[in-house]
Design a protein around this motif. Sequence first.
Motif, PDB file in Angstrom:
ATOM      1  N   ALA A 139       0.585  -0.271   4.900  1.00 47.81           N
ATOM      2  CA  ALA A 139      -0.096  -0.281   6.193  1.00 47.81           C
ATOM      3  C   ALA A 139      -1.571  -0.618   6.012  1.00 47.81           C
ATOM      4  O   ALA A 139      -2.199  -0.228   5.028  1.00 47.81           O
ATOM      5  CB  ALA A 139       0.042   1.074   6.882  1.00 47.81           C
ATOM      6  N   ASP A 140      -2.117  -1.335   6.972  1.00 47.80           N
ATOM      7  CA  ASP A 140      -3.544  -1.647   6.987  1.00 47.80           C
ATOM      8  C   ASP A 140      -4.338  -0.617   7.782  1.00 47.80           C
ATOM      9  O   ASP A 140      -5.509  -0.369   7.506  1.00 47.80           O
ATOM     10  CB  ASP A 140      -3.775  -3.030   7.603  1.00 47.80           C
ATOM     11  N   ILE A 141      -3.691  -0.037   8.780  1.00 41.73           N
ATOM     12  CA  ILE A 141      -4.341   0.945   9.648  1.00 41.73           C
ATOM     13  C   ILE A 141      -3.364   2.085   9.866  1.00 41.73           C
ATOM     14  O   ILE A 141      -2.207   1.862  10.242  1.00 41.73           O
ATOM     15  CB  ILE A 141      -4.722   0.338  11.012  1.00 41.73           C
ATOM     16  N   ALA A 142      -3.830   3.315   9.642  1.00 37.34           N
ATOM     17  CA  ALA A 142      -3.005   4.500   9.895  1.00 37.34           C
ATOM     18  C   ALA A 142      -3.771   5.452  10.801  1.00 37.34           C
ATOM     19  O   ALA A 142      -4.900   5.841  10.493  1.00 37.34           O
ATOM     20  CB  ALA A 142      -2.643   5.201   8.590  1.00 37.34           C
ATOM     21  N   LEU A 143      -3.154   5.780  11.922  1.00 41.45           N
ATOM     22  CA  LEU A 143      -3.695   6.795  12.812  1.00 41.45           C
ATOM     23  C   LEU A 143      -2.976   8.096  12.505  1.00 41.45           C
ATOM     24  O   LEU A 143      -1.734   8.140  12.534  1.00 41.45           O
ATOM     25  CB  LEU A 143      -3.514   6.400  14.271  1.00 41.45           C
ATOM     26  N   VAL A 144      -3.741   9.144  12.210  1.00 42.96           N
ATOM     27  CA  VAL A 144      -3.186  10.341  11.581  1.00 42.96           C
ATOM     28  C   VAL A 144      -3.586  11.579  12.375  1.00 42.96           C
ATOM     29  O   VAL A 144      -4.756  11.751  12.727  1.00 42.96           O
ATOM     30  CB  VAL A 144      -3.709  10.477  10.135  1.00 42.96           C
ATOM     31  N   ASN A 145      -2.597  12.437  12.606  1.00 36.89           N
ATOM     32  CA  ASN A 145      -2.889  13.730  13.213  1.00 36.89           C
ATOM     33  C   ASN A 145      -2.941  14.787  12.109  1.00 36.89           C
ATOM     34  O   ASN A 145      -4.003  15.046  11.570  1.00 36.89           O
ATOM     35  CB  ASN A 145      -1.842  14.062  14.282  1.00 36.89           C
ATOM     36  N   ALA A 176      -0.386   4.283  -1.379  1.00 33.35           N
ATOM     37  CA  ALA A 176       0.679   3.434  -0.854  1.00 33.35           C
ATOM     38  C   ALA A 176       0.169   2.438   0.186  1.00 33.35           C
ATOM     39  O   ALA A 176       0.878   1.485   0.535  1.00 33.35           O
ATOM     40  CB  ALA A 176       1.783   4.302  -0.241  1.00 33.35           C
ATOM     41  N   MET A 177      -1.045   2.629   0.693  1.00 36.46           N
ATOM     42  CA  MET A 177      -1.565   1.761   1.741  1.00 36.46           C
ATOM     43  C   MET A 177      -2.079   0.443   1.163  1.00 36.46           C
ATOM     44  O   MET A 177      -2.280   0.304  -0.053  1.00 36.46           O
ATOM     45  CB  MET A 177      -2.690   2.470   2.505  1.00 36.46           C
ATOM     46  N   SER A 178      -2.291  -0.521   2.040  1.00 34.15           N
ATOM     47  CA  SER A 178      -2.811  -1.819   1.612  1.00 34.15           C
ATOM     48  C   SER A 178      -4.247  -1.683   1.128  1.00 34.15           C
ATOM     49  O   SER A 178      -4.981  -0.793   1.579  1.00 34.15           O
ATOM     50  CB  SER A 178      -2.772  -2.806   2.782  1.00 34.15           C
ATOM     51  N   VAL A 207      -7.622   1.330   6.503  1.00 34.55           N
ATOM     52  CA  VAL A 207      -8.436   2.257   7.289  1.00 34.55           C
ATOM     53  C   VAL A 207      -7.545   3.395   7.778  1.00 34.55           C
ATOM     54  O   VAL A 207      -6.440   3.160   8.275  1.00 34.55           O
ATOM     55  CB  VAL A 207      -9.095   1.555   8.491  1.00 34.55           C
ATOM     56  N   VAL A 208      -8.044   4.615   7.627  1.00 30.22           N
ATOM     57  CA  VAL A 208      -7.375   5.810   8.146  1.00 30.22           C
ATOM     58  C   VAL A 208      -8.217   6.352   9.292  1.00 30.22           C
ATOM     59  O   VAL A 208      -9.412   6.589   9.140  1.00 30.22           O
ATOM     60  CB  VAL A 208      -7.213   6.889   7.056  1.00 30.22           C
ATOM     61  N   ILE A 209      -7.588   6.537  10.438  1.00 29.66           N
ATOM     62  CA  ILE A 209      -8.269   7.065  11.625  1.00 29.66           C
ATOM     63  C   ILE A 209      -7.667   8.427  11.931  1.00 29.66           C
ATOM     64  O   ILE A 209      -6.482   8.539  12.233  1.00 29.66           O
ATOM     65  CB  ILE A 209      -8.095   6.120  12.832  1.00 29.66           C
TER      66      ILE A 209
END
Length: 314
Positions: free
Chosen positions: A43-49, A60-62, A66-68
Amino acid sequence: MVITDHNFAGEDFERAAAEQLGADFQVYDVATEADAEAAVRDADIALVNFAPMTAKVLEAMSPGAVVIRYGIGYDNVDLDAATRLGIRVCNIPDYGADTVADHTVTCVLTLLRKIQHFDRAIRRGEWPSAPELAPIRSMAETTVGLLGTGRIGQAVARRLAPFGFEVIAYDPYAKPDDLADSPITLVELDELFRRSHVLSLHAPATPETTGIINARNLAAMPAGALLVNTSRGALVDQDALLDALDSGHLAGAALDVFQPEPLPVDHPLRSQPNTVLTPHAAFYSEKSIRDLQRLAAEEAARAGRGEPLRCPIN
C-alpha cells in the motif's frame, strides 16, 4: 490506498479521494499484527484507526508510503521504525478538540455537583438532602488544574472560565506569551498537584507522561480532589487511582480512557462508586466524525499527489 480499520458509518470521503487519485481502494477491519501486515502490503497510503502499525507491518508497505492516523494520538504507530523506513506518518490533531473539551467540562461539572450520586440515590428509592452528600464545593472556590495546554486544554479553560473557576496548568512546552489571551496560569508540576481541586489530563502518552498520575502525585493533591481523564489511559496508574478512591483521599474520578481498552468486565474501576466511566467516547459528535474523515481523506489526497502533508509527525 487502504483503510486498516474504522468504526464509522461509511467511507464516502475516503472513496472520493481514492477515485480522484485513480487509486485502488480497500477497507479492512484488522486487529492483529498479522492481519494488519496483510492489509497494508504494497500500500502507498494507509488510513489507520487502532490497527497495530509495528515495524513488521510498516515494512510491508511500499517505499515512501504514508500512514494517516485517524485522530490525535499515534501510540499504535512505531514512529521510529516508520522514520527508519522512510514512511511518513501524520495525524488529525484538530478534528474534535471542541468535542473533547465539551465532554471534559461535562465530567468536571458532573463530579463537582455530585450528579451521579444524587441520580443513583433517587433510582434506589431514596431522596437525599444536599447536605447528606456534602461537601459540595462551589465553582468560584475551585481550582482546576490542566496537565497540558494544547488545543483541547485551552478549549477546556475557555469553557470553565465563565463559571468562575481558577484555571492553572503545567505544560513544559508552553510559554506565558502563548497563553496571553487565555484564562490559564502556568505553574510547575508540583504546584499543579498541590493546588488542583480538579485535575484534568490533556497530555499525550510519552515516556515522560506515562504513569504520571501515580501514588506520590495523587497523595500531593488536596483531600477530596477529583480527577478527569479524557486524554490517554496510560497516564494513570489505575491501581494507585483505586487506592486513592478507596481511601477517600480522592472524592471521585471521571475516566473516558483506560489501560487496557476495553476495560476488563471484572475490573474494580467498574464497581467503584465514586467513578463516572465512558467508553473512549469523548471524541464523538456527528460533526467531529465528519471532520475527521474529511480531513483524513484530504491528507490522503495530498499524499497521493506528492504534496506536503498538512500534519506530519516525523
